[in-house]
Design a protein around this motif. Structure first.
Motif, PDB file in Angstrom:
ATOM      1  N   VAL A  56      -0.133   3.450  12.489  1.00 24.28           N
ATOM      2  CA  VAL A  56       0.086   2.150  11.853  1.00 24.28           C
ATOM      3  C   VAL A  56       0.672   2.324  10.454  1.00 24.28           C
ATOM      4  O   VAL A  56       1.614   1.641  10.070  1.00 24.28           O
ATOM      5  N   HIS A  57       0.092   3.254   9.690  1.00 28.52           N
ATOM      6  CA  HIS A  57       0.553   3.540   8.319  1.00 28.52           C
ATOM      7  C   HIS A  57       0.178   4.977   8.009  1.00 28.52           C
ATOM      8  O   HIS A  57      -0.940   5.402   8.316  1.00 28.52           O
ATOM      9  N   PRO A  58       1.090   5.736   7.398  1.00 28.85           N
ATOM     10  CA  PRO A  58       0.757   7.135   7.099  1.00 28.85           C
ATOM     11  C   PRO A  58      -0.550   7.258   6.308  1.00 28.85           C
ATOM     12  O   PRO A  58      -0.737   6.594   5.298  1.00 28.85           O
ATOM     13  N   ILE A  59      -1.415   8.096   6.802  1.00 27.38           N
ATOM     14  CA  ILE A  59      -2.686   8.373   6.132  1.00 27.38           C
ATOM     15  C   ILE A  59      -2.459   9.554   5.190  1.00 27.38           C
ATOM     16  O   ILE A  59      -1.881  10.568   5.582  1.00 27.38           O
ATOM     17  N   LEU A  68      -5.449  16.895  11.188  1.00 26.12           N
ATOM     18  CA  LEU A  68      -4.945  16.726   9.820  1.00 26.12           C
ATOM     19  C   LEU A  68      -3.753  17.643   9.568  1.00 26.12           C
ATOM     20  O   LEU A  68      -2.750  17.221   8.984  1.00 26.12           O
ATOM     21  N   ARG A  69      -3.852  18.879  10.000  1.00 23.98           N
ATOM     22  CA  ARG A  69      -2.738  19.822   9.819  1.00 23.98           C
ATOM     23  C   ARG A  69      -1.491  19.345  10.548  1.00 23.98           C
ATOM     24  O   ARG A  69      -0.386  19.363  10.004  1.00 23.98           O
ATOM     25  N   ALA A  90     -10.783  12.338  15.225  1.00 24.67           N
ATOM     26  CA  ALA A  90      -9.373  12.686  15.407  1.00 24.67           C
ATOM     27  C   ALA A  90      -8.623  11.514  16.045  1.00 24.67           C
ATOM     28  O   ALA A  90      -7.499  11.196  15.645  1.00 24.67           O
ATOM     29  N   GLU A  91      -9.254  10.851  16.989  1.00 22.16           N
ATOM     30  CA  GLU A  91      -8.616   9.701  17.652  1.00 22.16           C
ATOM     31  C   GLU A  91      -8.367   8.571  16.656  1.00 22.16           C
ATOM     32  O   GLU A  91      -7.285   7.985  16.635  1.00 22.16           O
ATOM     33  N   THR A  92      -9.343   8.271  15.820  1.00 30.09           N
ATOM     34  CA  THR A  92      -9.175   7.216  14.820  1.00 30.09           C
ATOM     35  C   THR A  92      -8.090   7.581  13.818  1.00 30.09           C
ATOM     36  O   THR A  92      -7.280   6.737  13.425  1.00 30.09           O
ATOM     37  N   ILE A  93      -8.058   8.839  13.409  1.00 28.14           N
ATOM     38  CA  ILE A  93      -7.028   9.300  12.471  1.00 28.14           C
ATOM     39  C   ILE A  93      -5.645   9.090  13.076  1.00 28.14           C
ATOM     40  O   ILE A  93      -4.737   8.573  12.420  1.00 28.14           O
ATOM     41  N   ARG A  94      -5.471   9.463  14.326  1.00 30.81           N
ATOM     42  CA  ARG A  94      -4.177   9.307  14.997  1.00 30.81           C
ATOM     43  C   ARG A  94      -3.786   7.827  15.106  1.00 30.81           C
ATOM     44  O   ARG A  94      -2.635   7.473  14.855  1.00 30.81           O
ATOM     45  N   ARG A  95      -4.734   6.993  15.496  1.00 32.17           N
ATOM     46  CA  ARG A  95      -4.429   5.558  15.627  1.00 32.17           C
ATOM     47  C   ARG A  95      -4.049   4.965  14.281  1.00 32.17           C
ATOM     48  O   ARG A  95      -3.083   4.206  14.178  1.00 32.17           O
ATOM     49  N   MET A  98       0.830  -1.170   0.000  1.00 35.37           N
ATOM     50  CA  MET A  98       0.000   0.000   0.000  1.00 35.37           C
ATOM     51  C   MET A  98       0.879   1.240   0.000  1.00 35.37           C
ATOM     52  O   MET A  98       1.769   1.361   0.825  1.00 35.37           O
ATOM     53  N   ARG A  99       0.575   2.135  -0.906  1.00 33.45           N
ATOM     54  CA  ARG A  99       1.313   3.398  -0.927  1.00 33.45           C
ATOM     55  C   ARG A  99       0.540   4.501  -0.223  1.00 33.45           C
ATOM     56  O   ARG A  99       1.120   5.341   0.448  1.00 33.45           O
ATOM     57  N   HIS A 100      -0.768   4.528  -0.450  1.00 37.79           N
ATOM     58  CA  HIS A 100      -1.578   5.609   0.108  1.00 37.79           C
ATOM     59  C   HIS A 100      -2.842   5.034   0.725  1.00 37.79           C
ATOM     60  O   HIS A 100      -3.497   4.195   0.129  1.00 37.79           O
ATOM     61  N   LEU A 101      -3.171   5.530   1.902  1.00 42.47           N
ATOM     62  CA  LEU A 101      -4.398   5.132   2.575  1.00 42.47           C
ATOM     63  C   LEU A 101      -5.191   6.376   2.914  1.00 42.47           C
ATOM     64  O   LEU A 101      -4.626   7.426   3.236  1.00 42.47           O
ATOM     65  N   GLY A 102      -6.495   6.246   2.861  1.00 46.63           N
ATOM     66  CA  GLY A 102      -7.374   7.327   3.244  1.00 46.63           C
ATOM     67  C   GLY A 102      -8.452   6.813   4.163  1.00 46.63           C
ATOM     68  O   GLY A 102      -8.725   5.610   4.221  1.00 46.63           O
ATOM     69  N   LEU A 103      -9.051   7.730   4.881  1.00 49.95           N
ATOM     70  CA  LEU A 103     -10.154   7.415   5.778  1.00 49.95           C
ATOM     71  C   LEU A 103     -11.346   8.291   5.414  1.00 49.95           C
ATOM     72  O   LEU A 103     -11.188   9.344   4.800  1.00 49.95           O
TER      73      LEU A 103
END
Length: 179
Positions: free
Chosen positions: A20-23, A45-46, A11-16, A1-6
């Protein structure tokens, strides 16, 4: 995987997830009509260098000024079941649109262009995805990228608009977002 998005993550889910892998990007509803991600999600995000993909930057078409009554929507249009398009909420939200139209007229742009220009001016790393079915509206939306809003204009727009009436989704769906 090169890129992952949500999509619609807290904010908590984004951080977790980012640990694991750069979002690369997070898709969330964001517009003059839906600014609830400004307090926690956008700062996250910023901080983490993650892009924002705002969906419904035209408030599900409402901010374009083209929806004046439910008769403007097809009988099976999902927006007819959206709290912001129902009953008194619909009428109160027309007041939001009237303010957007007033400011857009002064600026010499369409209401939709003003709404898109605001999103672009608010978030440097945002790529809004307005939906459209017509080439003319696509061209109108693209032209919004050329509109510059001063800090004073942005502040005026934000101050002039009341909170929209009604939730983005029904109660069941609202429990599923920003998780």
């Amino acid at each position: 995987m090169r890129h992952l998005g949500l999509s619609e993550a807290s904010a908590e889910t984004i951080r977790r997830a980012h640990a694991v892998h750069p979002i690369t990007a997070v898709q969330s509803e964001y517009s003059l009509w839906s600014r609830d991600i400004e307090d926690e999600i956008i700062p996250t995000l910023r901080e983490l260098g993650i892009g924002l993909v705002p969906y419904s930057p035209l408030g599900r078409g409402f901010l374009s000024g083209r929806i004046r009554s439910l008769d403007d929507l097809d009988p099976d249009d999902f927006r007819r079941r959206s709290p912001r398009f129902m009953g008194e909420n619909f009428d109160r939200n027309l007041e939001v649109v009237a303010r957007v139209e007033e400011i857009a007229t002064e600026k010499g742009v369409t209401p939709g262009q003003l709404a898109l220009a605001w999103v672009l001016a608010r978030e440097e790393h945002a790529v809004p995805i307005p939906g459209t079915k017509r080439v003319a509206y696509l061209e109108e939306n693209v032209a919004a990228a050329e509109i510059t809003l001063t800090d004073d204009e942005r502040a005026r727009i934000e101050e002039a608009l009341p909170e929209p009436a009604g939730d983005r989704y029904d109660e069941t769906s609202m429990r599923l977002i920003n998780g």
